[in-house]
Design a protein around this motif. Structure first.
Motif, PDB file in Angstrom:
ATOM      1  N   THR A 536      19.577  56.023  -0.489  1.00  0.00           N
ATOM      2  CA  THR A 536      18.849  56.675   0.609  1.00  0.00           C
ATOM      3  C   THR A 536      18.922  55.842   1.883  1.00  0.00           C
ATOM      4  OG1 THR A 536      17.329  57.716  -0.957  1.00  0.00           O
ATOM      5  CG2 THR A 536      16.626  57.570   1.343  1.00  0.00           C
ATOM      6  N   CYS A 537      18.654  54.540   1.751  1.00  0.00           N
ATOM      7  CA  CYS A 537      18.686  53.663   2.929  1.00  0.00           C
ATOM      8  C   CYS A 537      20.075  53.637   3.564  1.00  0.00           C
ATOM      9  CB  CYS A 537      18.252  52.253   2.545  1.00  0.00           C
ATOM     10  SG  CYS A 537      16.522  52.126   2.031  1.00  0.00           S
ATOM     11  N   THR A 538      21.094  53.516   2.728  1.00  0.00           N
ATOM     12  CA  THR A 538      22.464  53.489   3.264  1.00  0.00           C
ATOM     13  C   THR A 538      22.867  54.857   3.796  1.00  0.00           C
ATOM     14  OG1 THR A 538      22.976  51.804   1.602  1.00  0.00           O
ATOM     15  CG2 THR A 538      24.830  52.832   2.752  1.00  0.00           C
ATOM     16  N   GLY A 539      22.430  55.921   3.122  1.00  0.00           N
ATOM     17  CA  GLY A 539      22.786  57.276   3.556  1.00  0.00           C
ATOM     18  C   GLY A 539      22.241  57.609   4.930  1.00  0.00           C
ATOM     19  N   ILE A 540      21.032  57.127   5.236  1.00  0.00           N
ATOM     20  CA  ILE A 540      20.463  57.371   6.569  1.00  0.00           C
ATOM     21  C   ILE A 540      21.343  56.738   7.649  1.00  0.00           C
ATOM     22  CG2 ILE A 540      18.499  56.857   8.068  1.00  0.00           C
ATOM     23  CD1 ILE A 540      16.702  57.102   5.617  1.00  0.00           C
ATOM     24  N   GLN A 541      21.814  55.521   7.363  1.00  0.00           N
ATOM     25  CA  GLN A 541      22.708  54.873   8.341  1.00  0.00           C
ATOM     26  C   GLN A 541      24.030  55.622   8.476  1.00  0.00           C
ATOM     27  OE1 GLN A 541      22.838  53.243  11.028  1.00  0.00           O
ATOM     28  NE2 GLN A 541      22.506  51.105  10.347  1.00  0.00           N
ATOM     29  N   VAL A 542      24.538  56.141   7.370  1.00  0.00           N
ATOM     30  CA  VAL A 542      25.774  56.929   7.421  1.00  0.00           C
ATOM     31  C   VAL A 542      25.579  58.168   8.288  1.00  0.00           C
ATOM     32  CG1 VAL A 542      27.382  58.318   6.058  1.00  0.00           C
ATOM     33  CG2 VAL A 542      26.655  56.066   5.221  1.00  0.00           C
ATOM     34  N   VAL A 543      24.415  58.815   8.154  1.00  0.00           N
ATOM     35  CA  VAL A 543      24.126  59.998   8.984  1.00  0.00           C
ATOM     36  C   VAL A 543      24.062  59.617  10.462  1.00  0.00           C
ATOM     37  CG1 VAL A 543      22.383  61.746   9.511  1.00  0.00           C
ATOM     38  CG2 VAL A 543      22.966  61.240   7.133  1.00  0.00           C
ATOM     39  N   ILE A 544      23.408  58.485  10.766  1.00  0.00           N
ATOM     40  CA  ILE A 544      23.316  58.032  12.166  1.00  0.00           C
ATOM     41  C   ILE A 544      24.707  57.796  12.744  1.00  0.00           C
ATOM     42  CG2 ILE A 544      22.532  56.150  13.657  1.00  0.00           C
ATOM     43  CD1 ILE A 544      20.108  55.842  11.801  1.00  0.00           C
ATOM     44  N   CYS A 545      25.558  57.102  11.996  1.00  0.00           N
ATOM     45  CA  CYS A 545      26.909  56.804  12.490  1.00  0.00           C
ATOM     46  C   CYS A 545      27.753  58.070  12.604  1.00  0.00           C
ATOM     47  CB  CYS A 545      27.586  55.797  11.561  1.00  0.00           C
ATOM     48  SG  CYS A 545      26.815  54.147  11.586  1.00  0.00           S
ATOM     49  N   THR A 546      27.562  59.011  11.665  1.00  0.00           N
ATOM     50  CA  THR A 546      28.332  60.266  11.726  1.00  0.00           C
ATOM     51  C   THR A 546      27.958  61.070  12.968  1.00  0.00           C
ATOM     52  OG1 THR A 546      28.451  60.327   9.305  1.00  0.00           O
ATOM     53  CG2 THR A 546      28.904  62.380  10.503  1.00  0.00           C
ATOM     54  N   LEU A 547      26.668  61.173  13.231  1.00  0.00           N
ATOM     55  CA  LEU A 547      26.236  61.874  14.443  1.00  0.00           C
ATOM     56  C   LEU A 547      26.744  61.179  15.695  1.00  0.00           C
ATOM     57  CD1 LEU A 547      22.543  62.761  13.481  1.00  0.00           C
ATOM     58  CD2 LEU A 547      24.511  64.311  13.582  1.00  0.00           C
ATOM     59  N   TRP A 548      26.761  59.852  15.671  1.00  0.00           N
ATOM     60  CA  TRP A 548      27.267  59.082  16.810  1.00  0.00           C
ATOM     61  C   TRP A 548      28.739  59.400  17.066  1.00  0.00           C
ATOM     62  CZ3 TRP A 548      27.462  52.974  16.873  1.00  0.00           C
ATOM     63  CH2 TRP A 548      27.878  52.546  18.134  1.00  0.00           C
ATOM     64  N   LEU A 549      29.545  59.357  16.000  1.00  0.00           N
ATOM     65  CA  LEU A 549      30.979  59.617  16.150  1.00  0.00           C
ATOM     66  C   LEU A 549      31.267  61.067  16.506  1.00  0.00           C
ATOM     67  CD1 LEU A 549      32.418  57.552  13.149  1.00  0.00           C
ATOM     68  CD2 LEU A 549      32.296  56.892  15.555  1.00  0.00           C
ATOM     69  N   THR A 550      30.371  61.958  16.126  1.00  0.00           N
ATOM     70  CA  THR A 550      30.604  63.380  16.388  1.00  0.00           C
ATOM     71  C   THR A 550      30.192  63.777  17.801  1.00  0.00           C
ATOM     72  OG1 THR A 550      30.249  63.876  14.039  1.00  0.00           O
ATOM     73  CG2 THR A 550      30.125  65.725  15.590  1.00  0.00           C
ATOM     74  N   LEU A 551      29.019  63.309  18.220  1.00  0.00           N
ATOM     75  CA  LEU A 551      28.459  63.767  19.499  1.00  0.00           C
ATOM     76  C   LEU A 551      28.858  62.892  20.673  1.00  0.00           C
ATOM     77  CD1 LEU A 551      24.854  64.694  18.269  1.00  0.00           C
ATOM     78  CD2 LEU A 551      26.855  66.190  18.513  1.00  0.00           C
ATOM     79  N   ALA A 552      28.951  61.593  20.478  1.00  0.00           N
ATOM     80  CA  ALA A 552      29.277  60.696  21.597  1.00  0.00           C
ATOM     81  C   ALA A 552      30.015  59.484  21.063  1.00  0.00           C
ATOM     82  CB  ALA A 552      28.013  60.279  22.337  1.00  0.00           C
ATOM     83  N   ALA A 553      31.226  59.705  20.617  1.00  0.00           N
ATOM     84  CA  ALA A 553      32.009  58.649  19.983  1.00  0.00           C
ATOM     85  C   ALA A 553      32.437  57.600  21.004  1.00  0.00           C
ATOM     86  CB  ALA A 553      33.237  59.252  19.303  1.00  0.00           C
ATOM     87  N   PRO A 554      32.566  56.338  20.585  1.00  0.00           N
ATOM     88  CA  PRO A 554      33.094  55.303  21.485  1.00  0.00           C
ATOM     89  C   PRO A 554      34.527  55.639  21.908  1.00  0.00           C
ATOM     90  CG  PRO A 554      32.002  54.319  19.586  1.00  0.00           C
ATOM     91  CD  PRO A 554      32.112  55.780  19.303  1.00  0.00           C
ATOM     92  N   VAL A 555      34.859  55.305  23.132  1.00  0.00           N
ATOM     93  CA  VAL A 555      36.188  55.583  23.682  1.00  0.00           C
ATOM     94  C   VAL A 555      36.699  54.342  24.401  1.00  0.00           C
ATOM     95  CG1 VAL A 555      35.817  58.063  23.933  1.00  0.00           C
ATOM     96  CG2 VAL A 555      35.169  56.528  25.787  1.00  0.00           C
ATOM     97  N   VAL A 556      38.014  54.306  24.598  1.00  0.00           N
ATOM     98  CA  VAL A 556      38.641  53.226  25.361  1.00  0.00           C
ATOM     99  C   VAL A 556      38.446  53.511  26.848  1.00  0.00           C
ATOM    100  CG1 VAL A 556      40.765  51.969  25.802  1.00  0.00           C
ATOM    101  CG2 VAL A 556      40.328  52.920  23.531  1.00  0.00           C
ATOM    102  N   GLU A 557      38.025  52.506  27.580  1.00  0.00           N
ATOM    103  CA  GLU A 557      37.728  52.689  29.009  1.00  0.00           C
ATOM    104  C   GLU A 557      38.307  51.538  29.817  1.00  0.00           C
ATOM    105  OE1 GLU A 557      33.665  52.066  30.741  1.00  0.00           O
ATOM    106  OE2 GLU A 557      33.761  54.250  30.961  1.00  0.00           O
TER     107      GLU A 557
END
Length: 754
Positions: A536-557
């Motif tokens: 559960t603890c690890t899964g919550i972090q996986v969800v946070i990172c998935t939403l991050w990569l989906t909605l506002a993923a890091p990019v090269v600038e």
């Protein structure tokens, strides 16, 4: 010939003594009947007199100021028509003409145009209003003139109604090339665009940049002034002053050549189209109208020179200006050398600004005077006498007084950077330590130290997390790519979350094993679900990172804010998501710290809790320090800051979790036995039970005292009875444990929890 002389004399007398007209025929300067009538508009007189009476009456006034040069042009037209009529060029067709004196006045010219437009087949000379003039037969089929551009534009707009061809011999205004406004207009002289272009070219060739300009106050002069101003500015020529003279001034000192007239006339129906495609020849030269109705002839460059002997002004033809090639053609080497001497004539207010400098206007009386100043950093000039410096784009830079821009150097934390090599070396050392610890724990699988750590599976999971954390630092080095930007934070965040989740379960297990409070022990038993909690603890972090990569993923600038370099970096996409990931890890670390802190006084040989507490403190110190440092660090070493924090927190947890156990396994093997562990646990349990017994005995005395102080209270309370029972149970356990041998003193359940 004698007849022609008499005709000229009569025309001169008539035109010189002309009176206000009474009928339309009085407007006519010269006329001759014919099958095809050609109209003519010439400014034979200089101006029209102002009316003496007031208010002014709507009538044409007397014209004054005879112009002999224009009169000669009128005779040239008459002579050309007579030559065509006396030839076999138009067999059976006679050309007629109807020539009017415009008196250099638009009003008079418009009166003549109304006569041109009158219906030929109507007994009365009237201009009929029609929506379609295709079948309309005007009085004339073509018009020659007028001379001045202002008059020509007014006349042309009237002739456009019936698309009567109009050929001008002198009108040079640039606007007349617009075939949308003047579709039936043609001319035998080039546009002012080329005239002003030739003048600007000549001034540039002479090396002048400070001039004055004189023009006339009419459409011709104003349009030429506007065009020349633009072309002069393009050649860095400054117009120091502008003088505007009244329009229609005569100048007898300038010899005016009679323009060549038409040599061929064609059929009436296709007159305008044929004129546009007509080609004239004059010896080796040929002339034709272009798409704008302008003739492809150039200009003569005349040099006005004052003689030293008597001060008279002489005019010499130096060169011809070719419109098509934009060059000056000299007739001989002598005139070419004389043209070059024009450069010796100085007409400059300031020295020339070299490339890398710009002009700055001084506070002198002339706006053409300036001083040269250097272009600042990131600005440049690549030509002489530029008005302003050009700015380099975001990917280029320029030093002070630069003549060009240079590409900015692209920087990032490269693999060859000394700091990157040091940090990667520390990461590699951490990976080797992880592998060494894994080997040590594998070879000592059945020892109490390894078993008390949760078994080999839990140790492998934690070591794998440390391994991935060390590996993640490699994604912060090298040229940023889309994959590395997305992978580095996700890999670090998920692996560290899994690591702290496992340590959290270990802290909870230790607290459960040595808890003697029944209520707390019952609560910890309900809470202790290792696998579901870790997932559960690890899964919550996986969800946070998935939403991050989906909605506002890091990019090269490309960070171009620095003056001379471009920083190639990973833009995190969302600071909120990045902060949420780190905040969630900190939340788990805080819970782990609280559990471990409660178990800090457990048996010495079994006490992981104090090391876990210390490792969490290292983690907090590292990441609390990271936030302000990360926020204030700029440039290519920004990723190095996060690498350092990852290494500090990872080394802190790894060392505090595994180094004490490795120390016991390798150098304290005498306490890494089952009996030594049981002895330590028995001592701690005895001390803990005695403490509980004493505490309950004190509680019983207190309750007894309260009972004696309140004799009317009746039977004992339920709390007192429960305390008595617990006290009896504790003392019984203590008596039994003291009478038994050490290995049998602990209940089986407590031993199995190891």
């Amino acid at each position: 010939m004698a007849l022609l002389i008499i005709l000229i004399t009569c025309l001169v007398i008539i035109l010189a003594t002309s009176q206000p007209c009474q009928t339309p025929d009085d407007l006519v300067a010269a006329t001759s009947p014919g099958h095809v009538m050609i109209g003519g508009l010439f400014a034979i007189h200089e101006k029209m007199m102002s009316p003496e009476e007031y208010p002014r009456r709507p009538q044409i006034q007397k014209c004054v100021g005879f112009e002999i040069s224009i009169f000669l042009q009128t005779l040239a037209m008459i002579h050309s028509i007579e030559m065509i009529n006396n030839s076999t060029l138009l067999s059976g067709v006679k050309l007629g003409y109807e020539i009017y004196d415009t008196c250099t006045e638009v009003t008079v010219a418009m009166a003549a145009v109304l006569r041109f437009l009158s219906n030929l087949n109507c007994p009365r000379e009237v201009v009929e209003f029609k929506c379609d003039y295709s079948s309309y037969t005007p009085r004339v089929k073509a018009v020659i003139g007028a001379g001045y551009s202002e008059i020509t534009m007014a006349v042309s707009r009237m002739l456009n109604l019936q698309l009567i061809p109009q050929v001008s011999y002198e009108s040079t205004a640039e606007i007349l090339s617009d075939k949308v406004r003047f579709p039936s207009f043609l001319r035998t002289v080039p546009s002012d665009f080329y005239q002003t272009k030739a003048i600007a070219h000549l001034i540039q060739k002479s090396g002048w940049n400070w001039i004055g300009m004189i023009t006339t106050d009419d459409d011709y002069g104003r349009l030429a002034l506007n065009t020349f101003t633009v072309q002069a500015a393009a050649n860095n020529v400054c117009i120091a002053f502008r003088e505007v003279f009244p329009a229609f001034l005569s100048d007898t000192a300038i010899e005016v050549r009679i323009n060549q007239t038409l040599e061929k006339i064609i059929a009436e129906a296709q007159l305008l189209d044929v004129l546009k495609n007509l080609t004239f020849t004059d010896g080796n030269n040929s002339f034709h109208f272009d798409a704008n109705g302008d003739l492809n002839i150039g200009y003569d460059v005349l040099l006005w020179k004052e003689t030293e002997m008597d001060g008279r002004m002489t005019i010499t033809k130096m060169a011809e200006y070719d419109l098509q090639k934009d060059v000056f053609i000299f007739k001989d080497q002598e005139t070419k050398n004389e043209f070059r001497t024009l450069k010796q004539v100085q007409s400059r207010c300031s020295k020339e600004c070299s490339p890398g400098e710009m002009k700055k206007t001084t506070r002198s009386q002339h706006t053409c005077c300036y001083e040269c100043v250097n272009c600042p950093e990131n600005y440049y000039t690549n030509q002489t006498d530029m008005d302003h410096c050009l700015v380099c784009n975001e990917t280029h830079w320029a030093p002070v007084r630069s003549t060009t821009c240079y590409e900015k150097e692209v920087e990032y934390l490269s693999w060859s950077d000394s700091l990157a090599i040091l940090l990667l070396g520390l990461s590699l050392l951490g990976i080797l330590l992880v592998l060494a610890i894994g080997i040590i724990f594998t070879r000592n699988l059945n020892t109490p130290v390894v078993k008390s750590s949760g078994g080999l599976t839990v140790c492998y999971v934690i070591l794998l997390c440390h391994f991935l954390n060390f590996v993640s630092t490699g994604f912060f080095v090298g040229e940023p790519q889309s994959f590395t930007c997305k992978t580095r934070q996700t890999l670090f965040g998920v692996s560290l979350t899994l690591c702290i989740s496992c340590i959290l379960m270990k802290s909870l297990k230790i607290l459960l094993a040595f808890s003697f409070d029944p209520k707390l022990q019952l609560f910890l038993k309900c809470l202790y679900k290792p696998i579901p909690i870790i997932l559960t603890c690890t899964g919550i972090q996986v969800v946070i990172c998935t939403l991050w990569l989906t909605l506002a993923a890091p990019v090269v600038e490309e960070n171009v804010s620095l003056p001379r370099v471009i920083i190639l970096e990973c833009e995190e996409g969302s600071i909120v998501a990045f902060g949420t990931m780190l905040g969630y890890i900190s939340f788990l670390a805080l819970i782990c710290f609280i559990f471990a802190f409660k178990g800090r006084k457990l048996p010495e040989n079994y006490n992981e809790a104090k090391f876990i507490t210390f490792s969490m403190l290292i983690y907090f110190i590292a990441w609390i320090t990271f936030i302000p440092v990360y926020a204030n660090t700029f440039g290519k070493y920004l990723p190095a800051v996060e690498i350092i924090v990852i290494l500090i927190s990872n080394y802190g947890i790894l060392c505090c979790t595994f180094f004490p156990k490795c120390y016991v396994i390798l150098w304290k093997q005498e306490i890494n036995t089952k009996s030594a562990f049981l002895q330590t646990i028995f001592t701690y349990s005895s001390r803990s039970v005695s403490s509980i017994a004493v505490s309950h005995a004190s509680l019983d005395v207190t309750i007894s005292n309260i009972t004696r102080n309140h004799p009317g209270s009746g039977s004992k309370s339920a709390a007192s009875q429960k305390s008595k029972g617990l006290q009896a149970h504790v003392f019984a356990d203590i008596s039994r444990e003291n009478s038994l041998r050490v290995p049998k003193t602990l209940p089986r359940k407590r031993i199995s929890s190891i």
